[in-house]
Design an enzyme around this catalytic site. Structure first.
Site, PDB file in Angstrom:
ATOM      1  N   GLY A 249       0.924  -1.000   0.058  1.00  0.00           N
ATOM      2  CA  GLY A 249      -0.353  -0.372   0.242  1.00  0.00           C
ATOM      3  C   GLY A 249       1.068   1.675   0.045  1.00  0.00           C
ATOM      4  N   GLU A 291       4.503  -6.558   0.552  1.00  0.00           N
ATOM      5  CA  GLU A 291       4.194  -6.943  -0.011  1.00  0.00           C
ATOM      6  C   GLU A 291       4.058  -5.618  -1.084  1.00  0.00           C
ATOM      7  OE1 GLU A 291       1.681 -10.580   1.542  1.00  0.00           O
ATOM      8  OE2 GLU A 291       0.704  -8.486   1.417  1.00  0.00           O
ATOM      9  N   PRO A 292       4.421  -4.986  -1.478  1.00  0.00           N
ATOM     10  CA  PRO A 292       4.826  -4.234  -2.109  1.00  0.00           C
ATOM     11  C   PRO A 292       4.082  -4.330  -4.170  1.00  0.00           C
ATOM     12  CG  PRO A 292       7.046  -3.933  -2.021  1.00  0.00           C
ATOM     13  CD  PRO A 292       6.353  -5.194  -1.033  1.00  0.00           C
ATOM     14  N   ARG A 294       2.621  -1.570  -6.786  1.00  0.00           N
ATOM     15  CA  ARG A 294       2.449  -0.390  -7.220  1.00  0.00           C
ATOM     16  C   ARG A 294       3.731   0.758  -7.037  1.00  0.00           C
ATOM     17  NH1 ARG A 294      -1.898   3.334  -7.807  1.00  0.00           N
ATOM     18  NH2 ARG A 294      -2.818   1.833  -5.517  1.00  0.00           N
ATOM     19  N   CYS A 362     -15.577   4.493 -27.675  1.00  0.00           N
ATOM     20  CA  CYS A 362     -17.232   5.439 -27.524  1.00  0.00           C
ATOM     21  C   CYS A 362     -17.863   5.743 -26.367  1.00  0.00           C
ATOM     22  CB  CYS A 362     -17.603   4.502 -28.353  1.00  0.00           C
ATOM     23  SG  CYS A 362     -19.525   5.113 -29.359  1.00  0.00           S
ATOM     24  N   GLU A 363     -17.428   6.110 -25.455  1.00  0.00           N
ATOM     25  CA  GLU A 363     -17.674   6.727 -24.344  1.00  0.00           C
ATOM     26  C   GLU A 363     -17.887   8.562 -23.426  1.00  0.00           C
ATOM     27  OE1 GLU A 363     -19.114   4.531 -21.476  1.00  0.00           O
ATOM     28  OE2 GLU A 363     -19.164   2.932 -22.756  1.00  0.00           O
ATOM     29  N   TYR A 391      -0.904  -1.497 -13.072  1.00  0.00           N
ATOM     30  CA  TYR A 391      -2.583  -1.396 -12.511  1.00  0.00           C
ATOM     31  C   TYR A 391      -2.996  -1.308 -14.257  1.00  0.00           C
ATOM     32  CZ  TYR A 391      -2.430  -2.464  -7.918  1.00  0.00           C
ATOM     33  OH  TYR A 391      -2.490  -2.982  -6.876  1.00  0.00           O
TER      34      TYR A 391
END
Length: 444
Positions: A249, A291-292, A294, A362-363, A391
């Site tokens: 985190g 647990e890194p 990111r 198309c959004e 991610y």
């Protein structure tokens, strides 16, 4: 745009990553393109290891592969001596195909299927992080059938709430993850684990959230986990308990508003808290695990796009469209993630206008960046969006039948493809047209 790692602007005004001009990478490999600064990944891993070495505690660092999982990344992590955590059979398969040592694979997930557990047991992975009574019973039965004993950690909810987006906050009581310490289910889980054949309880685990910029939450979690750890040993007889896992985190810088700490600051806070709490409780120090994910790969990733059309609405907004969008980076649409960017082929030019970067899906919600200052853009310019290493590739999709981008690792002027760009044939390789659609039955 803040320049991370080896990124710099050269004398020709070009953004350079890993010794190679970004515009040249775009020309060579096409866009959208995920570019990873290999040196920065290794540098960050080594910073975590150095911080732990300084503490003198036994430790284990498991890379959280959900952030970015490819065979090349698994191989890099193995070479750097880390463990790896996986949350699905697919991530596990990727690690195993990369010849990652199975004994250093940790299997997470709140709903592991019987097939996935079988896969893990047959591969001989080193650790299961158990998340429910159902899983505990299922794992014990499957391991016993095979004559095995699986080492487990129990994932606990320590009741720690940290300031982050609600979708990535996981340590509070109201979460799909873990056994609650406060509600008593954590104690019940220890009691059941000690009575379950086929498993051996070696640790307790928590993960309080993601993108955390302070250390107080980790200190509080350590204090609550330490109390529970020692109670489990003394009152419940958990003799094999030896690991305290505080998850990951650790935050990174996406924009100037973010103020993350260096790895050493997080690790110093955690290890000092462990020493203080276990000294107070009068028992030996456990092995400390983190647990890194990111923080290891996020800053090392840059996504390159080619700019196409623009739409200037006087007095309202100027839209600048690129050849990617929510299919290769759904994070802004999912939880309003914010990024910085620059024109890679004119990186030395002063920003002169405020624009918003639109994707090509198309959004209406396919917006990568709202309100970023850039030099006056031109069709064909290469836009570099920083800190996209975590991610983005993991969450990429084929929405609108877009092909997923290639991934390259760069270092010292060398660029290696680690994931090939998908082709249109890849898009339809699983499609099947039923025979009845072809025989004219429904065409009459």
């Amino acid at each position: 745009m803040y320049l991370h790692g080896t990124s710099r602007v050269n004398e020709a005004g070009q953004l350079v990553i890993g010794g190679t001009e970004a515009a040249e990478l775009a020309k060579r490999f096409g866009t959208p393109l995920y570019v990873y600064d290999e040196a920065l990944i290794r540098q960050t891993i080594r910073a975590y290891k150095a911080a732990f070495e300084k503490s003198g505690l036994r430790y284990d660092i498991a890379y959280a592969s959900k952030a970015f999982c490819t065979m090349a990344m698994c191989r890099l992590v193995a070479d750097e001596g880390l463990s790896i955590d996986v949350v699905s059979g697919g991530e596990m398969y990727t690690a195993l195909k990369a010849n990652f040592p199975p004994e250093r694979i940790h299997f997470h997930g709140n709903n592991k299927t019987p097939d996935e557990i079988e896969q893990a047991l047959e591969a001989g992975i080193g650790l299961f992080v158990v998340d429910s009574f159902h899983e505990l019973q299922l794992l014990g039965a499957l391991a016993t059938e095979k004559g095995l004993v699986a080492d487990i950690e129990l994932r606990l909810s320590p009741g720690v709430e940290v300031h982050t987006h609600e979708y990535i906050s996981t340590g509070q009581e109201d979460s799909k993850f873990g056994f609650s310490i406060a509600k008593g289910t954590a104690r019940q889980a220890v009691e059941q684990a000690l009575q379950t054949k086929g498993v051996r309880l070696v640790g307790i685990h928590c993960h309080i959230g993601s993108q955390i910029f302070e250390t107080e939450g980790f200190k509080t979690a350590v204090a609550r986990m330490a109390e529970f750890y020692v109670m489990s040993q003394r009152e419940l007889g958990a003799a094999d308990l030896s690991i305290l896992n505080v998850g990951g985190g650790f935050g990174i810088r996406y924009t100037a508003e973010d103020d993350p700490l260096e790895p050493v600051a997080y690790i110093d806070a955690i290890t000092e808290a462990v020493k203080a709490e276990f000294t107070r409780l009068g028992t030996e120090y456990p092995e400390v695990a983190i647990e890194p994910g990111r923080s290891i790969v996020g800053p090392a990733g840059t996504t390159l796009y080619t700019i196409g059309s623009t739409k200037d609405i006087p007095g309202v907004r100027k839209y600048v469209s690129v050849d990617g969008g929510m299919a290769d980076n759904p994070r802004p649409a999912l939880y309003q993630a914010v990024y910085e960017a620059m024109i890679a082929n004119r990186a030395d030019e002063e920003p002169t206008e405020l624009v918003s970067i639109a994707g090509k899906a198309c959004e209406s919600g396919d917006m990568l960046i709202w309100d970023v200052k850039l030099p006056t853009v031109q069709a064909g310019d290469i836009l570099a969006v920083s800190c996209t290493g975590a991610y983005n590739y993991s969450m990429a999709s084929n929405y609108n039948r877009m092909v997923r981008p290639a991934v390259v690792f760069v270092q010292e002027g060398e660029a290696d493809v680690v994931v090939k760009r998908e082709t249109k044939d890849d898009l339809i390789k699983g499609d099947v047209i039923p025979a009845r659609f072809l025989d004219g039955v429904y065409s009459k």
